[in-house]
Design a protein around this motif. Structure first.
Motif, PDB file in Angstrom:
ATOM      1  N   PHE A 119       0.831  -1.207   0.000  1.00  0.00           N
ATOM      2  CA  PHE A 119       0.000   0.000   0.000  1.00  0.00           C
ATOM      3  C   PHE A 119       0.866   1.259   0.000  1.00  0.00           C
ATOM      4  CE2 PHE A 119      -1.725   3.279   2.893  1.00  0.00           C
ATOM      5  CZ  PHE A 119      -2.765   3.749   2.108  1.00  0.00           C
ATOM      6  N   LEU A 120       1.889   1.273   0.836  1.00  0.00           N
ATOM      7  CA  LEU A 120       2.787   2.429   0.900  1.00  0.00           C
ATOM      8  C   LEU A 120       3.574   2.594  -0.400  1.00  0.00           C
ATOM      9  CD1 LEU A 120       4.135   1.989   4.554  1.00  0.00           C
ATOM     10  CD2 LEU A 120       2.379   3.586   3.751  1.00  0.00           C
ATOM     11  N   LEU A 121       4.034   1.481  -0.960  1.00  0.00           N
ATOM     12  CA  LEU A 121       4.761   1.542  -2.229  1.00  0.00           C
ATOM     13  C   LEU A 121       3.876   2.076  -3.353  1.00  0.00           C
ATOM     14  CD1 LEU A 121       6.769  -1.826  -2.149  1.00  0.00           C
ATOM     15  CD2 LEU A 121       7.724   0.484  -2.040  1.00  0.00           C
ATOM     16  N   LEU A 122       2.622   1.673  -3.344  1.00  0.00           N
ATOM     17  CA  LEU A 122       1.690   2.157  -4.363  1.00  0.00           C
ATOM     18  C   LEU A 122       1.452   3.659  -4.206  1.00  0.00           C
ATOM     19  CD1 LEU A 122      -0.875  -0.786  -4.300  1.00  0.00           C
ATOM     20  CD2 LEU A 122       0.635  -0.195  -6.199  1.00  0.00           C
ATOM     21  N   GLY A 123       1.388   4.116  -2.967  1.00  0.00           N
ATOM     22  CA  GLY A 123       1.244   5.551  -2.737  1.00  0.00           C
ATOM     23  C   GLY A 123       2.444   6.322  -3.259  1.00  0.00           C
ATOM     24  N   ILE A 124       3.635   5.799  -2.987  1.00  0.00           N
ATOM     25  CA  ILE A 124       4.855   6.427  -3.507  1.00  0.00           C
ATOM     26  C   ILE A 124       4.859   6.391  -5.028  1.00  0.00           C
ATOM     27  CG2 ILE A 124       7.370   6.232  -3.612  1.00  0.00           C
ATOM     28  CD1 ILE A 124       7.254   5.064  -0.765  1.00  0.00           C
ATOM     29  N   SER A 125       4.411   5.270  -5.582  1.00  0.00           N
ATOM     30  CA  SER A 125       4.387   5.118  -7.035  1.00  0.00           C
ATOM     31  C   SER A 125       3.464   6.140  -7.691  1.00  0.00           C
ATOM     32  CB  SER A 125       3.941   3.697  -7.401  1.00  0.00           C
ATOM     33  OG  SER A 125       4.032   3.480  -8.792  1.00  0.00           O
ATOM     34  N   MET A 126       2.350   6.453  -7.038  1.00  0.00           N
ATOM     35  CA  MET A 126       1.447   7.473  -7.581  1.00  0.00           C
ATOM     36  C   MET A 126       2.134   8.833  -7.649  1.00  0.00           C
ATOM     37  SD  MET A 126      -2.512   6.967  -6.440  1.00  0.00           S
ATOM     38  CE  MET A 126      -2.217   6.793  -4.687  1.00  0.00           C
ATOM     39  N   VAL A 127       2.845   9.162  -6.580  1.00  0.00           N
ATOM     40  CA  VAL A 127       3.560  10.438  -6.554  1.00  0.00           C
ATOM     41  C   VAL A 127       4.636  10.464  -7.636  1.00  0.00           C
ATOM     42  CG1 VAL A 127       5.040  11.944  -5.178  1.00  0.00           C
ATOM     43  CG2 VAL A 127       3.105  10.772  -4.101  1.00  0.00           C
ATOM     44  N   VAL A 128       5.388   9.367  -7.743  1.00  0.00           N
ATOM     45  CA  VAL A 128       6.444   9.288  -8.757  1.00  0.00           C
ATOM     46  C   VAL A 128       5.850   9.383 -10.162  1.00  0.00           C
ATOM     47  CG1 VAL A 128       8.227   7.795  -9.750  1.00  0.00           C
ATOM     48  CG2 VAL A 128       7.999   7.980  -7.273  1.00  0.00           C
ATOM     49  N   THR A 129       4.688   8.779 -10.360  1.00  0.00           N
ATOM     50  CA  THR A 129       4.026   8.842 -11.669  1.00  0.00           C
ATOM     51  C   THR A 129       3.712  10.280 -12.052  1.00  0.00           C
ATOM     52  OG1 THR A 129       3.054   6.633 -11.465  1.00  0.00           O
ATOM     53  CG2 THR A 129       1.968   8.167 -12.966  1.00  0.00           C
ATOM     54  N   MET A 130       3.167  11.037 -11.123  1.00  0.00           N
ATOM     55  CA  MET A 130       2.821  12.430 -11.410  1.00  0.00           C
ATOM     56  C   MET A 130       4.067  13.274 -11.657  1.00  0.00           C
ATOM     57  SD  MET A 130      -0.363  12.327 -11.522  1.00  0.00           S
ATOM     58  CE  MET A 130      -0.576  14.086 -11.794  1.00  0.00           C
ATOM     59  N   VAL A 131       5.095  13.057 -10.832  1.00  0.00           N
ATOM     60  CA  VAL A 131       6.343  13.809 -11.011  1.00  0.00           C
ATOM     61  C   VAL A 131       6.990  13.448 -12.346  1.00  0.00           C
ATOM     62  CG1 VAL A 131       8.664  14.186 -10.096  1.00  0.00           C
ATOM     63  CG2 VAL A 131       6.721  14.048  -8.533  1.00  0.00           C
ATOM     64  N   THR A 132       6.952  12.166 -12.693  1.00  0.00           N
ATOM     65  CA  THR A 132       7.526  11.719 -13.968  1.00  0.00           C
ATOM     66  C   THR A 132       6.781  12.333 -15.143  1.00  0.00           C
ATOM     67  OG1 THR A 132       8.168   9.610 -12.957  1.00  0.00           O
ATOM     68  CG2 THR A 132       8.105   9.696 -15.359  1.00  0.00           C
ATOM     69  N   TRP A 133       5.465  12.388 -15.042  1.00  0.00           N
ATOM     70  CA  TRP A 133       4.666  12.998 -16.114  1.00  0.00           C
ATOM     71  C   TRP A 133       5.026  14.473 -16.292  1.00  0.00           C
ATOM     72  CZ3 TRP A 133       0.631  16.756 -15.743  1.00  0.00           C
ATOM     73  CH2 TRP A 133      -0.043  16.987 -16.954  1.00  0.00           C
ATOM     74  N   LEU A 134       5.173  15.183 -15.187  1.00  0.00           N
ATOM     75  CA  LEU A 134       5.555  16.595 -15.264  1.00  0.00           C
ATOM     76  C   LEU A 134       6.957  16.750 -15.853  1.00  0.00           C
ATOM     77  CD1 LEU A 134       4.200  17.857 -11.814  1.00  0.00           C
ATOM     78  CD2 LEU A 134       3.263  18.364 -14.085  1.00  0.00           C
ATOM     79  N   ALA A 135       7.868  15.858 -15.443  1.00  0.00           N
ATOM     80  CA  ALA A 135       9.237  15.921 -15.967  1.00  0.00           C
ATOM     81  C   ALA A 135       9.264  15.613 -17.460  1.00  0.00           C
ATOM     82  CB  ALA A 135      10.126  14.935 -15.211  1.00  0.00           C
ATOM     83  N   ASP A 136       8.499  14.617 -17.884  1.00  0.00           N
ATOM     84  CA  ASP A 136       8.422  14.284 -19.310  1.00  0.00           C
ATOM     85  C   ASP A 136       7.845  15.445 -20.114  1.00  0.00           C
ATOM     86  OD1 ASP A 136       9.522  11.720 -19.377  1.00  0.00           O
ATOM     87  OD2 ASP A 136       7.645  10.787 -18.755  1.00  0.00           O
ATOM     88  N   LYS A 137       6.811  16.048 -19.559  1.00  0.00           N
ATOM     89  CA  LYS A 137       6.166  17.167 -20.244  1.00  0.00           C
ATOM     90  C   LYS A 137       7.124  18.348 -20.375  1.00  0.00           C
ATOM     91  CE  LYS A 137       1.765  19.645 -20.253  1.00  0.00           C
ATOM     92  NZ  LYS A 137       0.480  19.857 -19.533  1.00  0.00           N
ATOM     93  N   TRP A 138       7.860  18.617 -19.315  1.00  0.00           N
ATOM     94  CA  TRP A 138       8.823  19.721 -19.340  1.00  0.00           C
ATOM     95  C   TRP A 138       9.950  19.432 -20.328  1.00  0.00           C
ATOM     96  CZ3 TRP A 138       9.058  24.557 -17.284  1.00  0.00           C
ATOM     97  CH2 TRP A 138      10.294  25.200 -17.318  1.00  0.00           C
ATOM     98  N   ALA A 139      10.442  18.195 -20.314  1.00  0.00           N
ATOM     99  CA  ALA A 139      11.525  17.824 -21.226  1.00  0.00           C
ATOM    100  C   ALA A 139      11.071  17.918 -22.676  1.00  0.00           C
ATOM    101  CB  ALA A 139      12.007  16.410 -20.909  1.00  0.00           C
ATOM    102  N   ALA A 140       9.844  17.477 -22.961  1.00  0.00           N
ATOM    103  CA  ALA A 140       9.320  17.561 -24.328  1.00  0.00           C
ATOM    104  C   ALA A 140       9.168  19.017 -24.760  1.00  0.00           C
ATOM    105  CB  ALA A 140       7.975  16.841 -24.409  1.00  0.00           C
ATOM    106  N   ARG A 141       8.750  19.845 -23.841  1.00  0.00           N
ATOM    107  CA  ARG A 141       8.598  21.274 -24.147  1.00  0.00           C
ATOM    108  C   ARG A 141       9.952  21.902 -24.457  1.00  0.00           C
ATOM    109  NH1 ARG A 141       6.092  25.774 -19.948  1.00  0.00           N
ATOM    110  NH2 ARG A 141       6.225  27.576 -21.356  1.00  0.00           N
ATOM    111  N   GLN A 142      10.962  21.538 -23.685  1.00  0.00           N
ATOM    112  CA  GLN A 142      12.299  22.070 -23.921  1.00  0.00           C
ATOM    113  C   GLN A 142      12.847  21.613 -25.272  1.00  0.00           C
ATOM    114  OE1 GLN A 142      12.026  24.449 -21.366  1.00  0.00           O
ATOM    115  NE2 GLN A 142      14.229  24.283 -21.647  1.00  0.00           N
TER     116      GLN A 142
END
Length: 211
Positions: free
Chosen positions: A176-199
Motif C-alpha cells: 500500500f505504501l509503495l503504491l502511494g509512492i508510485s502514484m507520486v512518482v508517476t505524477m512527477v515523472t509525467w511533469l518531468a516528461d512534459k517539461w523535457a518535451a517542451r524544452q
C-alpha cells in the motif's frame, strides 16, 4: 533548465518491480496458510474441529485476492512500459494514465484489505483468524515434548503459519505504501516528461530560426 526524466522512469520501474515481488510473496504465504487450514481443520484437534464457525478466514482470502489483483495490474503496466513498439516513454500522458489506472485500484484495494484484516483480528477471542489463533497457540504443548505426535494432529506448524500470516498482512501494508509512492512518482515523472518535451520543442524551433 533541462530535466532528465530517465531516473524517474527507472524509479517507477523499480517500485513496480518491488510491488510485484511483494505481491508474489503475499500470494504464496496467504495461499499456504489458507491451504493448511482447509486441510487440517476437520482432522486436527488444534483447529477445534467441532467448532469450525469459530474461525473467520475472510481476512486471509482478502489478502490473497488483493495480492492477485495487485500482481496482475502491476505486471500489466510493467510489461506495457517495457515493450519498445508502444514507446510509452514518448507518449508520456498515455503512460501516466495507464500507470494511474493500474495503481489506483490496487491502492484502494490494499487499503481496504489491511483495515478489514485488522478489524477481523480484533474480534478475538469471540472469533479467531488464522493469524490470531496460530500466534496465540504456537508455543503450547498438549503432550510432553518427548512424545511424538504427527504434524497433522499437532500445532507444530503454528509458528510458521503465524509468521506467514503476519507477513501477508504487513506485507500488504508495505505494498500500500509503495503504491502511494508510485502514484507520486508517476505524477512527477509525467511533469518531468512534459517539461523535457517542451524544452526539446523550443530547442528545435530555435534551431530552425534563420540566422
Amino acid at each position: 533548465m533541462k530535466i532528465n526524466p530517465a531516473p524517474l522512469h527507472l524509479a517507477q520501474t523499480i517500485i513496480t518491480g518491488l510491488v510485484i515481488v511483494f505481491s508474489i510473496a503475499i500470494l504464496g504465504t496467504s495461499a499456504h496458510t489458507l491451504d493448511v487450514y482447509k486441510k487440517q481443520q476437520s482432522t486436527n484437534p488444534w483447529w477445534m474441529t467441532m467448532w469450525p464457525e469459530h474461525f473467520d478466514t475472510q481476512g486471509t482470502k482478502a489478502l490473497l485476492a488483493s495480492a492477485v489483483v495487485t500482481f496482475v495490474l502491476s505486471a500489466v503496466f510493467l510489461v506495457l512500459s517495457l515493450i519498445p513498439k508502444l514507446a510509452l516513454r514518448q507518449k508520456y500522458t498515455l503512460r501516466a494514465l495507464i500507470s494511474l489506472g493500474t495503481i489506483l485500484p490496487c491502492f484502494l484495494l490494499t487499503l481496504i484489505t489491511v483495515v478489514w484484516a485488522h478489524i477481523l483480528n480484533r474480534n478475538t477471542p469471540e472469533r479467531d483468524t488464522i493469524q490470531t489463533w496460530t500466534c496465540r497457540y504456537k508455543n503450547d504443548r498438549a503432550v510432553p515434548q518427548d512424545m511424538s505426535v504427527p504434524d497433522r494432529l499437532s500445532n507444530s506448524n503454528f509458528k510458521g503459519l503465524c509468521q506467514e500470516s503476519k507477513f501477508a498482512l504487513y506485507g500488504t501494508l508495505i505494498v500500500f505504501l509503495l503504491l502511494g509512492i508510485s502514484m507520486v512518482v508517476t505524477m512527477v515523472t509525467w511533469l518531468a516528461d512534459k517539461w523535457a518535451a517542451r524544452q526539446q520543442r523550443k530547442e528545435a524551433e530555435m534551431g530552425n530560426v534563420p540566422s
